[in-house]
Scaffold this active site. Structure first.
Site, PDB file in Angstrom:
ATOM      1  N   LYS A   1       0.781  -1.167  -0.216  1.00 24.78           N
ATOM      2  CA  LYS A   1       0.166  -0.095  -0.083  1.00 24.78           C
ATOM      3  C   LYS A   1       0.946   1.417   0.013  1.00 24.78           C
ATOM      4  O   LYS A   1       0.322   2.340  -0.250  1.00 24.78           O
ATOM      5  CB  LYS A   1      -0.906  -0.043   1.240  1.00 24.78           C
TER       6      LYS A   1
HETATM    7  C1  PLP Z   1      -4.367  -4.821   1.495  1.00 16.87           C
HETATM    8  C2  PLP Z   1      -3.584  -6.044   1.419  1.00 16.87           C
HETATM    9  C3  PLP Z   1      -4.142  -6.846   0.543  1.00 16.87           C
HETATM   10  C4  PLP Z   1      -5.383  -7.186  -0.209  1.00 16.87           C
HETATM   11  O1  PLP Z   1      -5.328  -5.911  -1.109  1.00 16.87           O
HETATM   12  P1  PLP Z   1      -6.740  -5.322  -1.940  1.00 16.87           P
HETATM   13  O2  PLP Z   1      -6.413  -4.329  -2.574  1.00 16.87           O
HETATM   14  O3  PLP Z   1      -7.536  -4.983  -0.879  1.00 16.87           O
HETATM   15  O4  PLP Z   1      -7.298  -6.592  -2.464  1.00 16.87           O
HETATM   16  C5  PLP Z   1      -3.244  -8.190   0.441  1.00 16.87           C
HETATM   17  N1  PLP Z   1      -2.104  -7.928   1.026  1.00 16.87           N
HETATM   18  C6  PLP Z   1      -1.359  -7.198   1.759  1.00 16.87           C
HETATM   19  C7  PLP Z   1      -0.378  -7.389   2.759  1.00 16.87           C
HETATM   20  C8  PLP Z   1      -2.504  -6.015   2.053  1.00 16.87           C
HETATM   21  O5  PLP Z   1      -1.941  -5.158   2.786  1.00 16.87           O
END
Ligand code: PLP
Length: 457
Positions: free
Chosen positions: A107
């Protein structure tokens, strides 16, 4: 580029308006007027150059190229490797490491950029903003890292109390900056997300407190995530089509892959991997999108039943018919279920394959992969690798997106491989730092009151 809502009532707004609006005023999500197609060969560009090229396609001349370049430089200088997203080959599959940013999760790639973009917009307009978001773990710390200490911005992050990993919690609550407010909600992540959605849908409140979103509902999040699909593809030097396996929760990451495919990137299938919370996996396999109960797993960032970006996908699945999407979403909020016909299901399956990985399978995958390669997967990545290996076409390259560094999930990793994963320097002293957060009931009203008391005005 102009933007419009998936529910058709908001149209022709600018990129910057779309960034500021977050959730569209009609309750839908914002999408670009059209999806541009890449016609040049971009394979020689590095990550930042690629970011500039692709972002420009969606921003147009609303932000000067020099400024955009500066924002990109600033955003990705916080990463611990020049490559930003290195791709490694292990056991016959490619792993695109998306976890080299300040909070060690994918993210950061979008939120480092979004923080700088917001700061730029507010400075230009001489305005203030209060960021509000919900997190199942990683978004919160990544958003906080993106926005802490920035001018003219406060940030309020809701997370389910006691349901994020200890390190994830500490990454949020130990940040000292005065513009950061962590709110621990007595409830699930879906409760947090629901409260945030409701507060954003109160347009008077939203306006009065100048609320902005950083959740994956913000188009900028998707935009920044498109980059690494292209970048990863170019790093494995193939001319043919590839499979991407994506550990999925809110459908944000994989939706960016869907857009990349539409932009012309040679993706054969997107493998949608879920943990026990498999509402999306069932949808891809049966055409029924049905809400269930959230199960807590060792991959908590995917413990989600209602995927906030799914509406964007529905919009394209239903040929950009906003009225239809509104009906579907109404049906879903009334009955907790959407069912699509056979033909549409076939369309879904042209782009996506899907399966879930159980807790046992996830633990096994971390162990087996480590034995085979000496490489430690985090539980989220392990879900993607497990499902990717199961559904891949052996003739085609498989790129698995590694969404978090294993050190963030000490317990399940130890359970799998018998030892704790090494802790990178950035996490080492977090244990000793003082935490700061407020516990609040899962009540819209109480959260609003808190915001009223602490918002920038
Ligand atoms: C947020 C997240 C996901 C999921 O991603 P989405 O965009 O919500 O589908 C998977 N793995 C990690 C480590 C995350 O932080």
């Amino acid at each position: 580029m102009l933007y419009k809502s998936t529910r058709s009532k908001v149209k022709n707004i600018s990129f910057i308006q779309a960034v500021k609006m977050g959730l569209a005023d009609d309750g839908g999500l914002l999408v670009p007027q059209y999806i541009p197609v890449v016609e040049e060969n971009l394979s020689s560009l590095n990550f930042k150059e690629l970011a500039l090229y692709l972002m420009k396609m969606y921003i147009g001349d609303e932000i000067e190229e020099n400024t955009l370049w500066r924002l990109i430089q600033k955003s990705y200088s916080s990463f611990d490797t020049e490559k930003i997203v290195p791709v490694v080959k292990k056991a016959g599959i490619y792993i695109a490491e998306l976890f080299h940013g300040p909070t060690l999760a994918f993210k950061d790639i979008a939120l480092q950029f979004l923080g700088n973009l917001f700061e730029y917009i507010l400075q230009e307009e001489g305005k203030k903003m209060n960021i509000l978001g919900a997190t199942s773990g990683d978004t919160g710390s990544a958003a906080i890292e993106g926005i802490k200490g920035k001018k003219n911005m406060n940030i309020f992050i809701l997370y389910p109390y006691g349901k994020v990993s200890p390190i994830q919690q500490k990454q949020m609550t130990t940040v000292k900056d005065k513009n950061v407010f962590c709110i621990a909600i007595k409830g699930s992540f879906d409760d947090c997300q629901y409260i945030v959605k409701k507060i954003f849908s109160d347009s008077e409140f939203k306006k009065k407190y100048m609320l902005g979103a950083v959740n994956s509902i913000n188009w900028t999040r998707i935009l920044a995530q498109i980059i690494y699909y292209f970048y990863a593809y170019f790093q494995i030097s193939t001319e043919g089509s590839v499979y991407f396996s994506v550990p999925t929760g809110n459908f944000g990451n994989i939706f960016a892959g869907f857009i990349a495919k539409r932009m012309g990137l040679n993706i054969d299938k997107l493998i949608l991997a879920t943990n026990e919370n498999d509402i999306l996996s069932k949808f891809v396999n049966t055409g029924i999108y049905k809400k269930g109960k959230v199960v807590n797993t060792i991959s908590p960032s995917m413990d989600i039943q209602i995927a906030s970006n799914f509406e964007r996908y529905l919009y394209y699945l239903f040929d950009e018919d906003g009225e239809k999407v509104r009906q579907l979403m109404d049906t879903f909020s009334k009955y907790g279920e959407i069912k699509i016909d056979k033909q549409r299901l076939q369309t879904v399956q042209v782009d996506f394959l899907s399966a879930k990985a159980s807790e046992t399978e996830t633990i096994e995958e971390i162990r087996d992969f480590y034995r085979e390669t000496g490489y430690i997967l985090d539980p989220h990545t392990a879900v993607g690798v497990r499902v990717g290996r199961k559904l891949r076409d052996k003739e085609k390259p498989l790129i698995c997106l590694a969404t978090a560094h294993p050190a963030k999930f000490q317990k399940p990793v130890k359970e799998s491989i018998g030892m704790f994963p090494p802790i990178p320097p950035s996490l080492q002293d977090i244990e000793k730092k003082k935490e700061r957060f407020t516990v609040i009931d899962a009540s819209i009203k109480k959260v609003k009151t808190f915001i009223e008391q602490h918002a920038l005005r």
